[in-house]
Design a protein around this motif. Structure first.
Motif, PDB file in Angstrom:
ATOM      1  N   ALA A  51       0.752  -1.341  -0.086  1.00  0.00           N
ATOM      2  CA  ALA A  51       0.064   0.038  -0.018  1.00  0.00           C
ATOM      3  C   ALA A  51       0.751   1.369   0.240  1.00  0.00           C
ATOM      4  CB  ALA A  51      -0.980  -0.220   1.070  1.00  0.00           C
ATOM      5  N   ALA A  52       2.077   1.260   0.797  1.00  0.00           N
ATOM      6  CA  ALA A  52       2.783   2.317   0.848  1.00  0.00           C
ATOM      7  C   ALA A  52       3.290   2.626  -0.520  1.00  0.00           C
ATOM      8  CB  ALA A  52       3.970   2.164   1.938  1.00  0.00           C
ATOM      9  N   ALA A  53       3.912   1.499  -1.007  1.00  0.00           N
ATOM     10  CA  ALA A  53       4.663   1.567  -2.420  1.00  0.00           C
ATOM     11  C   ALA A  53       3.714   1.987  -3.403  1.00  0.00           C
ATOM     12  CB  ALA A  53       5.104   0.195  -2.835  1.00  0.00           C
ATOM     13  N   GLU A  54       2.646   1.725  -3.525  1.00  0.00           N
ATOM     14  CA  GLU A  54       1.236   1.903  -4.573  1.00  0.00           C
ATOM     15  C   GLU A  54       1.024   3.525  -4.212  1.00  0.00           C
ATOM     16  OE1 GLU A  54      -1.954  -0.573  -3.835  1.00  0.00           O
ATOM     17  OE2 GLU A  54      -1.158  -1.897  -4.863  1.00  0.00           O
ATOM     18  N   GLU A  55       0.856   4.056  -2.977  1.00  0.00           N
ATOM     19  CA  GLU A  55       0.807   5.536  -2.783  1.00  0.00           C
ATOM     20  C   GLU A  55       1.895   6.521  -3.094  1.00  0.00           C
ATOM     21  OE1 GLU A  55      -0.257   8.558   1.088  1.00  0.00           O
ATOM     22  OE2 GLU A  55       0.030   6.162   1.362  1.00  0.00           O
ATOM     23  N   LEU A  56       3.271   6.014  -2.946  1.00  0.00           N
ATOM     24  CA  LEU A  56       4.081   6.922  -3.487  1.00  0.00           C
ATOM     25  C   LEU A  56       4.294   6.711  -5.152  1.00  0.00           C
ATOM     26  CD1 LEU A  56       7.356   5.495  -1.185  1.00  0.00           C
ATOM     27  CD2 LEU A  56       6.299   7.721  -1.218  1.00  0.00           C
ATOM     28  N   LEU A  57       3.966   5.720  -5.759  1.00  0.00           N
ATOM     29  CA  LEU A  57       4.090   5.746  -7.087  1.00  0.00           C
ATOM     30  C   LEU A  57       2.663   6.602  -7.695  1.00  0.00           C
ATOM     31  CD1 LEU A  57       4.959   1.914  -8.068  1.00  0.00           C
ATOM     32  CD2 LEU A  57       6.124   3.892  -8.231  1.00  0.00           C
ATOM     33  N   HIS A  58       1.431   6.517  -7.031  1.00  0.00           N
ATOM     34  CA  HIS A  58       0.770   7.365  -7.509  1.00  0.00           C
ATOM     35  C   HIS A  58       0.977   8.973  -7.308  1.00  0.00           C
ATOM     36  CE1 HIS A  58      -3.614   8.861  -7.878  1.00  0.00           C
ATOM     37  NE2 HIS A  58      -3.488   9.491  -6.924  1.00  0.00           N
ATOM     38  N   ALA A  59       1.493   9.374  -6.058  1.00  0.00           N
ATOM     39  CA  ALA A  59       2.124  10.801  -5.962  1.00  0.00           C
ATOM     40  C   ALA A  59       3.093  11.112  -6.903  1.00  0.00           C
ATOM     41  CB  ALA A  59       2.491  10.842  -4.441  1.00  0.00           C
ATOM     42  N   ARG A  60       3.871  10.267  -7.137  1.00  0.00           N
ATOM     43  CA  ARG A  60       4.982  10.535  -8.300  1.00  0.00           C
ATOM     44  C   ARG A  60       4.316  10.642  -9.495  1.00  0.00           C
ATOM     45  NH1 ARG A  60       8.713   7.966 -11.695  1.00  0.00           N
ATOM     46  NH2 ARG A  60      10.765   8.657 -11.436  1.00  0.00           N
ATOM     47  N   GLU A  61       3.419   9.960 -10.000  1.00  0.00           N
ATOM     48  CA  GLU A  61       2.511   9.743 -11.331  1.00  0.00           C
ATOM     49  C   GLU A  61       1.758  11.305 -11.359  1.00  0.00           C
ATOM     50  OE1 GLU A  61       2.087   9.210 -15.350  1.00  0.00           O
ATOM     51  OE2 GLU A  61       3.396   7.871 -13.653  1.00  0.00           O
ATOM     52  N   GLU A  62       1.152  11.749 -10.299  1.00  0.00           N
ATOM     53  CA  GLU A  62       0.528  12.909 -10.346  1.00  0.00           C
ATOM     54  C   GLU A  62       1.728  13.883 -10.712  1.00  0.00           C
ATOM     55  OE1 GLU A  62      -2.412  15.497  -7.155  1.00  0.00           O
ATOM     56  OE2 GLU A  62      -1.526  13.681  -6.486  1.00  0.00           O
ATOM     57  N   ALA A  63       2.801  14.115  -9.863  1.00  0.00           N
ATOM     58  CA  ALA A  63       3.656  15.241 -10.167  1.00  0.00           C
ATOM     59  C   ALA A  63       4.189  15.198 -11.688  1.00  0.00           C
ATOM     60  CB  ALA A  63       5.129  14.958  -9.498  1.00  0.00           C
ATOM     61  N   LEU A  64       4.432  13.879 -12.083  1.00  0.00           N
ATOM     62  CA  LEU A  64       4.866  13.691 -13.623  1.00  0.00           C
ATOM     63  C   LEU A  64       3.545  14.320 -14.455  1.00  0.00           C
ATOM     64  CD1 LEU A  64       6.773  10.374 -13.502  1.00  0.00           C
ATOM     65  CD2 LEU A  64       7.537  12.623 -13.643  1.00  0.00           C
ATOM     66  N   GLY A  65       2.420  14.194 -14.147  1.00  0.00           N
ATOM     67  CA  GLY A  65       1.464  14.353 -15.151  1.00  0.00           C
ATOM     68  C   GLY A  65       1.247  16.125 -14.966  1.00  0.00           C
ATOM     69  N   HIS A  66       1.401  16.465 -13.903  1.00  0.00           N
ATOM     70  CA  HIS A  66       1.543  18.076 -13.800  1.00  0.00           C
ATOM     71  C   HIS A  66       2.460  18.699 -14.595  1.00  0.00           C
ATOM     72  CE1 HIS A  66       0.730  21.942 -12.172  1.00  0.00           C
ATOM     73  NE2 HIS A  66       1.724  21.989 -11.468  1.00  0.00           N
ATOM     74  N   MET A  67       3.588  17.955 -14.669  1.00  0.00           N
ATOM     75  CA  MET A  67       4.621  18.405 -15.639  1.00  0.00           C
ATOM     76  C   MET A  67       4.345  18.421 -17.240  1.00  0.00           C
ATOM     77  SD  MET A  67       8.662  17.337 -15.253  1.00  0.00           S
ATOM     78  CE  MET A  67       8.638  17.468 -13.396  1.00  0.00           C
ATOM     79  N   ARG A  68       3.856  17.275 -17.358  1.00  0.00           N
ATOM     80  CA  ARG A  68       3.071  17.070 -18.754  1.00  0.00           C
ATOM     81  C   ARG A  68       2.256  18.317 -19.216  1.00  0.00           C
ATOM     82  NH1 ARG A  68       3.549  11.505 -17.143  1.00  0.00           N
ATOM     83  NH2 ARG A  68       5.122  10.518 -18.248  1.00  0.00           N
ATOM     84  N   ARG A  69       1.107  18.574 -18.139  1.00  0.00           N
ATOM     85  CA  ARG A  69       0.215  19.362 -18.498  1.00  0.00           C
ATOM     86  C   ARG A  69       1.038  20.902 -18.608  1.00  0.00           C
ATOM     87  NH1 ARG A  69      -2.486  16.131 -14.967  1.00  0.00           N
ATOM     88  NH2 ARG A  69      -2.024  17.447 -12.941  1.00  0.00           N
TER      89      ARG A  69
END
Length: 443
Positions: A395-413
């Motif tokens: 669960a902790a790993a999935e949460e970290l990956l989700h937060a990281r992907e959110e940051a990368l998505g913000h960068m793409r936008r």
């Protein structure tokens, strides 16, 4: 320094055993004492007769080194040593080399034998440990054994060494040679100019069926009274700027290898590819401040200066100063460039400063952010838990990956091209993306 050899120590121990065995006889201890004194005198005389190692008039054994100006990680090199014995007596030596830390530090001892008034040339393999540049007080600790083998004279021969160890160069050259071979096979031969591609105007010629109608030059057509088209070639002399974030995000290791080492290898291969395509390449590294900056330059000179910076760059456990670094970059490089930022992100809130400053490069520059995925974290997130503790870790790993992907998505936008790849694929992926951008005319 005079030291006893193993043979002298064995004789001393034998005399002690004899003394203990016959201690009841009168006068035995006096005889043994005289024997010890004689043994010590023999050790001293034997050590004095040994050829002396060191520079100067009194030195009989000297050494010279022949080494390459630089080495490369992952590629074994060679160092040649030339020993000279100016004494008439043969020299029996036991030498221990102390190298710079980049080349392994202290080495195991080895035995040498020099004939009287003779020379000996050694060829010693050298395996670099890590990249960098170091000036160290290298030396040889030389033990010269006397003719009786009882005493030895120890001396230190100073041999300063300024060594440069470059990042791995063999994989870069191999990939480049394979790419060139594939191009030659597809084209039949490699032309000096690749006409008909790109958007850089090269010349005018008569239009033939199959040419793009958008390339027709109507003024030249009216002037010559026949259809004339423009001929283009691939763009050259474009700017490629490598920006390395050497702050705390790249201090971690992946499978025992520093994240920054993966970044250095990817940046080096991209620089080599850019030089092959006749583009100008430069580099900037920063952490809490700008540490290196080399303006984009053309050809081998630009590649050499980038290589010099990538050789000595090291991570620093500090928070990166993104606003200061990008202000410095905006002031130093005003010409449009493919700005490749090698960094990493944790979550959107921790990376707000990074996202805001990378997005500020547009529209003047074309920003490309290269981030390294954590393979261990990906494997942990995809693990099927068998215990309660494993479920919490998943669960902790999935949460970290989700937060990281959110940051990368913000960068793409925000208009930033994001390349999120595993570390071992970073070099190939970034070169492929560079070639794709060149082909599409994004620069």
């Amino acid at each position: 320094m005079i030291l006893p050899t193993t043979r002298a120590l064995f004789l001393a121990m034998l005399l002690s055993v004899v003394a203990l065995a016959g201690y009841r006889w009168p006068g035995t201890l006096d005889v043994m004492l005289l024997a010890d004194v004689a043994l010590l005198a023999a050790v001293w005389i034997d050590a004095v007769l040994a050829p002396r190692a060191g520079p100067g008039v009194g030195g009989r054994v000297t050494i010279e080194r022949e080494a390459a100006p630089a080495f490369s990680v992952g590629q074994a090199g060679e160092v040649f040593y030339r020993w000279r014995n100016a004494a008439a007596r043969a020299a029996r030596l036991r030498v221990r080399e102390v190298r710079p830390d980049l080349l392994g530090g202290a080495q195991p001892p080895r035995a040498l034998r020099l004939a009287g008034r003779g020379t000996l040339r050694e060829r010693i393999p050298v395996v670099p440990v890590r990249r960098g540049r170091e000036t160290a007080a290298g030396a040889f600790v030389v033990d010269s054994t006397g003719p009786l083998g009882l005493g030895r004279r120890r001396a230190t021969l100073a041999l300063p060494w300024t060594v440069t160890v470059y990042p791995p160069l063999v994989p870069m050259r191999l990939r480049a040679s394979v790419a060139q071979a594939l191009k030659r096979r597809e084209l039949g031969r490699q032309p000096f100019r690749r006409l008909g591609e790109g958007r850089l105007f090269e010349s005018l010629r008569e239009w033939v069926p199959g040419d793009d109608l958008r390339h027709i030059d109507w003024k030249a057509t009216a002037r010559r009274r026949k259809v004339i088209t423009r001929q283009y070639e691939a763009e050259r002399r474009q700017q490629v700027l490598l920006v390395l974030d050497t702050g705390r995000l790249l201090t971690a290791e992946i499978a025992g290898v520093s994240r920054l080492d993966y970044v250095v290898q990817a940046a080096l291969e991209l620089a080599y590819a850019a030089v092959q395509h006749d583009d100008n390449v430069g580099v900037m590294t920063f952490a809490d401040g700008v540490r290196h900056f080399v303006a984009p330059q053309r050809g081998r000179l630009g590649l050499k200066r980038v290589l010099d910076v990538l050789t000595v760059v090291e991570p620093k456990l500090v928070e990166p100063d993104y606003p200061g670094a990008f202000r410095y970059l905006a002031a130093r490089n005003r010409k449009r460039a493919l700005t490749v930022l090698f960094t990493d992100v944790i979550d959107r809130f921790a990376s707000d400063a990074l996202v805001a400053n990378v997005a500020s490069l547009r529209p003047r520059h074309l920003p490309l952010a290269v981030t390294l995925r954590n393979s261990e974290l990906d494997a942990l997130a995809g693990l099927r838990p068998t215990a309660v503790r494993d479920a919490f870790r998943k669960a902790a790993a999935e949460e970290l990956l989700h937060a990281r992907e959110e940051a990368l998505g913000h960068m793409r936008r925000a208009g930033v091209i994001v390349l999120d790849v595993p570390p071992e694929r970073a070099a190939q992926a970034v070169v492929a993306r560079y070639l794709e951008l060149k082909r599409r005319g994004r620069l």
